[in-house]
Design a protein around this motif. Structure first.
Motif, PDB file in Angstrom:
ATOM      1  N   GLU A 125     -54.236  -9.964  19.490  1.00 21.18           N
ATOM      2  CA  GLU A 125     -54.697 -10.724  18.324  1.00 21.18           C
ATOM      3  C   GLU A 125     -54.226 -12.171  18.370  1.00 21.18           C
ATOM      4  O   GLU A 125     -53.206 -12.501  18.974  1.00 21.18           O
ATOM      5  N   ALA A 126     -54.988 -13.030  17.719  1.00 21.52           N
ATOM      6  CA  ALA A 126     -54.590 -14.420  17.530  1.00 21.52           C
ATOM      7  C   ALA A 126     -53.552 -14.476  16.411  1.00 21.52           C
ATOM      8  O   ALA A 126     -53.591 -13.690  15.464  1.00 21.52           O
ATOM      9  N   ILE A 127     -52.618 -15.404  16.528  1.00 25.54           N
ATOM     10  CA  ILE A 127     -51.553 -15.516  15.538  1.00 25.54           C
ATOM     11  C   ILE A 127     -51.330 -16.984  15.152  1.00 25.54           C
ATOM     12  O   ILE A 127     -51.773 -17.898  15.849  1.00 25.54           O
ATOM     13  N   LEU A 128     -50.620 -17.173  14.050  1.00 23.04           N
ATOM     14  CA  LEU A 128     -50.100 -18.479  13.666  1.00 23.04           C
ATOM     15  C   LEU A 128     -48.594 -18.422  13.818  1.00 23.04           C
ATOM     16  O   LEU A 128     -47.932 -17.575  13.213  1.00 23.04           O
ATOM     17  N   HIS A 129     -48.061 -19.300  14.658  1.00 16.82           N
ATOM     18  CA  HIS A 129     -46.626 -19.325  14.948  1.00 16.82           C
ATOM     19  C   HIS A 129     -45.945 -20.380  14.080  1.00 16.82           C
ATOM     20  O   HIS A 129     -46.342 -21.546  14.072  1.00 16.82           O
TER      21      HIS A 129
END
Length: 248
Positions: free
Chosen positions: A167-171
């Protein structure tokens, strides 16, 4: 599915290796460019109950001009009554480039294998923008934000499904460091990796004191929270550690 899994893990390994080579490109071969800590802790209890635990960590940084390279590794093993109760390995790389005194860009990659977490492994890559919110001779405070990608593989089923989840994430991350005395340093690190399937947050609070020369003692408290966990595991992991530290 196996080929996809293998290619993703290979891509992460390539990024880890590439960041190391890239950070060292055109840098003078000087040992004093590196500084960091090597930690080791051991605990053993015998008698009515038998328990032992070993923890080893290293965190090294290299600064040259506008480039900063960080690498951290950790290993932990515990046994109770002769039965393994904890086994964890982690590796992370971070490369940052300062384009002004208070602004920088960064790239980050990490991989964690925790045998008793219900995950086979979790791996993350991310990159983005960093800002120095505070910079004085005794205190620094940095904050980072950027997009990323995470691969998680479950040993058992979970709300996110079975097997491997990508999955794509926000870090998001922040680090505050303060010299509370001539021999003691306080560090608070917070991070969050938010995705549609899972959000992972981590807090590391530590106090390091100098004993003599490069030798010191470190007390740390770590909390890791997974919003989605495999069946039969808890959301929050907590770790309190006292380790002997050698600074180089």
């Amino acid at each position: 599915m196996t080929n996809i899994k293998t290619s993703k893990v290979a891509a992460l390994a390539a990024l880890l290796g590439t960041s190391t080579a890239f950070a060292q490109t055109n840098q003078p071969d000087q040992a004093d460019l590196w500084n960091g800590d090597v930690e080791f802790g051991y605990f053993q209890l015998e008698g009515n109950s038998e328990e032992s635990s070993v923890i080893a960590k290293t965190d090294a940084k290299r600064v040259n001009g506008q480039w900063t390279y960080d690498i951290a590794a950790e290993a932990q093993n515990s046994e109770a009554a002769g039965v393994r109760s904890a086994e964890k390995y982690a590796l992370s790389n971070r490369l940052a480039y300062d384009f002004s005194e208070f602004n920088y860009s960064f790239g980050y990659a990490s991989a964690t294998k925790d045998r008793f977490s219900g995950y086979v492994y979790q791996a993350t890559i991310a990159g983005g923008y960093g800002r120095r919110l505070l910079k004085t001779p005794k205190m620094t405070w940095d904050a980072e934000i950027g997009p990323g990608f995470r691969i998680s593989e479950f040993e058992n089923g979970s709300a996110a499904g079975d097997g491997q989840v990508s999955e794509a994430i926000l870090h998001l991350s922040t680090e505050f460091k303060a010299a509370v005395s001539e021999t003691a340093t306080f560090v608070q690190k917070l991070s969050a990796e938010a995705g549609d399937e899972n959000t992972v947050t981590k807090s590391v609070t530590s106090l390091k004191t100098k004993i003599v020369g490069g030798l010191g003692l470190k007390l740390s408290y770590t909390m890791t929270y997974n919003e989605t966990v495999p069946t039969g595991t808890v959301h929050m992991d907590r770790e309190t550690a006292v380790t002997l530290v050698y600074n180089f």
